[in-house]
Design an enzyme around this catalytic site. Structure first.
Site, PDB file in Angstrom:
ATOM      1  N   ASP A   1      -8.674  -5.120  -6.257  1.00 22.84           N
ATOM      2  CA  ASP A   1      -8.309  -3.895  -5.537  1.00 22.84           C
ATOM      3  C   ASP A   1      -8.866  -2.681  -6.281  1.00 22.84           C
ATOM      4  O   ASP A   1      -8.535  -2.453  -7.444  1.00 22.84           O
ATOM      5  CB  ASP A   1      -6.783  -3.807  -5.455  1.00 22.84           C
ATOM      6  CG  ASP A   1      -6.292  -2.687  -4.533  1.00 22.84           C
ATOM      7  OD1 ASP A   1      -7.079  -1.783  -4.203  1.00 22.84           O
ATOM      8  OD2 ASP A   1      -5.109  -2.739  -4.151  1.00 22.84           O
TER       9      ASP A   1
ATOM     10  N   HIS B   1      -7.987  -4.475  -1.682  1.00 25.27           N
ATOM     11  CA  HIS B   1      -6.719  -3.881  -1.271  1.00 25.27           C
ATOM     12  C   HIS B   1      -6.150  -4.562  -0.025  1.00 25.27           C
ATOM     13  O   HIS B   1      -4.929  -4.672   0.132  1.00 25.27           O
ATOM     14  CB  HIS B   1      -6.930  -2.388  -1.003  1.00 25.27           C
ATOM     15  CG  HIS B   1      -5.657  -1.638  -0.743  1.00 25.27           C
ATOM     16  ND1 HIS B   1      -4.650  -1.539  -1.674  1.00 25.27           N
ATOM     17  CD2 HIS B   1      -5.213  -0.974   0.360  1.00 25.27           C
ATOM     18  CE1 HIS B   1      -3.650  -0.833  -1.177  1.00 25.27           C
ATOM     19  NE2 HIS B   1      -3.958  -0.485   0.059  1.00 25.27           N
TER      20      HIS B   1
ATOM     21  N   SER C   1       0.848  -1.187   0.000  1.00 24.23           N
ATOM     22  CA  SER C   1       0.000   0.000   0.000  1.00 24.23           C
ATOM     23  C   SER C   1       0.891   1.247   0.000  1.00 24.23           C
ATOM     24  O   SER C   1       1.769   1.372  -0.852  1.00 24.23           O
ATOM     25  CB  SER C   1      -0.954  -0.032   1.193  1.00 24.23           C
ATOM     26  OG  SER C   1      -1.907   1.008   1.116  1.00 24.23           O
TER      27      SER C   1
END
Length: 528
Positions: A472, A509, A244
């Protein structure tokens, strides 16, 4: 008809007027467009408490004559109760709450840190934790970069046995193998888990920075991390690893310090922030800043903006998972089908989001959320952006060297307003639409952007693992493909790109936090 007339009689009495007779015209003052109902609403509080037995006579009439009872709002009641509880707490312990739990190491740097946008931190602290032994020549260190709101506590330690956010990925024989590597994880600069951030004390006046804290970039955070590595005597990392926001930092570490990084791992990250993720983070910041308790950032020793934080986290949570997963987990099921539908959380998905917001709203400093998320928005490893930043930093260094004063971040000239002309939808072809940043060149239609190819050129000789997840929506898989294709276009022949399809993961995600088999398996193999 009777109920309507009854409601009108109640409204008239509440306003001190005589009851309306059937057929009697309502007299409105000349030039006024306010109806009786508008006047009645203006005289009432925004959130009317449902009438109770001990209520006033007027409320009793409302309850008796109304065609429907007033709704209850337990979700609002909970927010008001929390505010009352926080206002009654002791102010002796500093900001509410104490975000850092457990033990961590702390590195203090007393040398000033010049930031990309001209700010300066005269000194700073970096909180960090380590796992595994550092070898004699200090060549086996891995720097693990965190996501937006994570602390340095990626794995449990003897001094802090609480499970970490990557507990199953770190340890003997695990992807980050502590039999082989010395793993270091920091709380980012700007955070609230021990590193210097907005809730820290400004050494110049002994008061908390709050929104006097300077604007940060992810590059600033990486430079602070490498100050820590200097302090630990680590000249070169075996690997830089992150997911991330950490995946963005991992790439930045290689670009800023190519000679000090070996392998690079970027999971569910990007090489530059794109409009969708910027828009989602903007929305989170807006709902947080609109909370009256935010107080322009000076809420310390007062009621923190917990309602704004709760809503911001709910918005963020929507982007962390995928629609197909939620369809499987929640569907259209309601929490309690036997009850009337409510405007407060009612569907299972609503209660899930509500719980996520409740859990988070006092676990992270709101100002840190603002600063760190803005740093993510500003991220761009393109050559043009790097060149502009280098020029700006050089000008700042000259100004400081000559005793000059940095421009005030509160300068009104820096404030943006709505454009004079409203935005108009562009034709389907965007080839004629100029870039907002006039200094940036328009990329070619096919292939990776030339500007990004040049910006990632320092990584030409680094082994790089890039991983993405098809489900995601916050960092879509095409952004990881962009990283891999850009590196290959720049001549890097040692790039491994893995994309987990919907048949493998529907966790969106958050897959990097949950999928030990696929994410962890590929990571461990790459680091062997």
């Amino acid at each position: 008809m009777r109920s309507i007339q009854g409601a009108a009689r109640v409204a008239s009495r509440a306003l001190g007027a005589s009851p309306l007779r059937q057929g009697q015209p309502k007299i409105t003052p000349a030039g006024s467009h306010r109806t009786l109902s508008a006047q009645w609403l203006a005289a009432r509080p925004l959130h009317t408490v449902p009438p109770r037995k001990a209520a006033s006579a007027s409320a009793e009439l409302t309850e008796r004559d109304s065609s429907n009872p007033a709704m209850s709002f337990p979700c609002l009641d909970a927010q008001e109760a929390r505010s009352a509880q926080l206002s009654a707490r002791s102010l002796e312990s500093g900001p509410e709450p104490s975000y850092t739990t457990g033990q961590h190491e702390s590195f203090h740097c007393d040398q000033p840190l010049l930031l990309d946008w001209g700010g300066v931190l005269p000194e700073f602290d970096i909180a960090y934790e380590t796992w595994g032994e550092l070898n004699s020549d200090k060549s086996n260190a891995i720097l693990l970069h965190t996501g937006l709101s994570a602390s340095s506590h990626a794995h449990s330690t003897a001094s802090n046995p609480k499970p970490g956010w990557w507990e199953k990925f770190i340890g003997p024989g695990l992807p980050l193998d502590t039999n082989k590597y010395h793993v270091i994880c920091t709380n980012v600069l700007g955070g609230c888990y021990g590193s210097t951030g907005p809730s820290s004390v400004d050494p110049s006046d002994g008061k908390r920075y709050a929104t006097r804290f300077p604007i940060l970039t992810l590059d600033d955070m990486v430079r602070a991390q490498f100050r820590l590595l200097d302090g630990l005597g680590i000249k070169k990392l075996a690997a830089s690893v992150g997911s991330s926001m950490g995946g963005m930092q991992s790439l930045a570490a290689g670009v800023l310090f190519p000679e000090r990084v070996g392998k690079i791992v970027s999971i569910s990250g990007c090489a530059r922030s794109h409009p969708y993720s910027i828009a989602m983070r903007h929305t989170q910041r807006q709902v947080l800043m609109m909370d009256p308790n935010w107080a322009r950032g000076f809420y310390y020793d007062a009621i923190p903006p917990h309602s704004g934080m709760k809503l911001a986290r709910e918005i963020a949570t929507v982007t962390y998972r995928s629609g197909p997963e939620w369809e499987m987990r929640f569907g259209r099921r309601r929490a309690d089908p036997s009850k009337q539908p409510a405007l407060c959380p009612d569907f299972l998905i609503e209660t899930y989001l509500d719980h996520a917001g409740e859990k988070f709203c006092l676990e992270y400093d709101p100002n840190s959320l603002l600063y760190v998320s803005k740093a993510m928005d500003l991220f761009d490893l393109g050559q043009a952006h790097q060149s502009e930043t280098s020029k700006r930093r050089a000008e700042s260094e000259d100004r400081i060297k000559n005793g000059g004063i940095e421009p005030s971040v509160a300068d009104a000239s820096c404030s943006l307003t709505l454009p004079d002309r409203p935005y108009e939808e562009q034709p389907s072809s965007t080839s004629s639409v100029p870039p907002l940043d006039q200094s940036a060149s328009v990329d070619q239609a096919d292939g990776p952007p030339r500007d990004l190819v040049a910006g990632l050129a320092p990584l030409k000789n680094h082994p790089v693992l890039v991983m993405g997840v098809a489900s995601d929506i916050l960092f879509p898989a095409w952004q990881q493909r962009e990283i891999a294709e850009t590196l290959r276009a720049g001549g890097n022949k040692n790039v491994e790109h893995i994309e987990l399809g919907d048949d493998v993961s529907l966790f969106g995600h958050d897959t990097f936090l949950l999928d030990l088999k696929n994410i962890g398996g590929a990571l461990g193999k790459f680091l062997q």
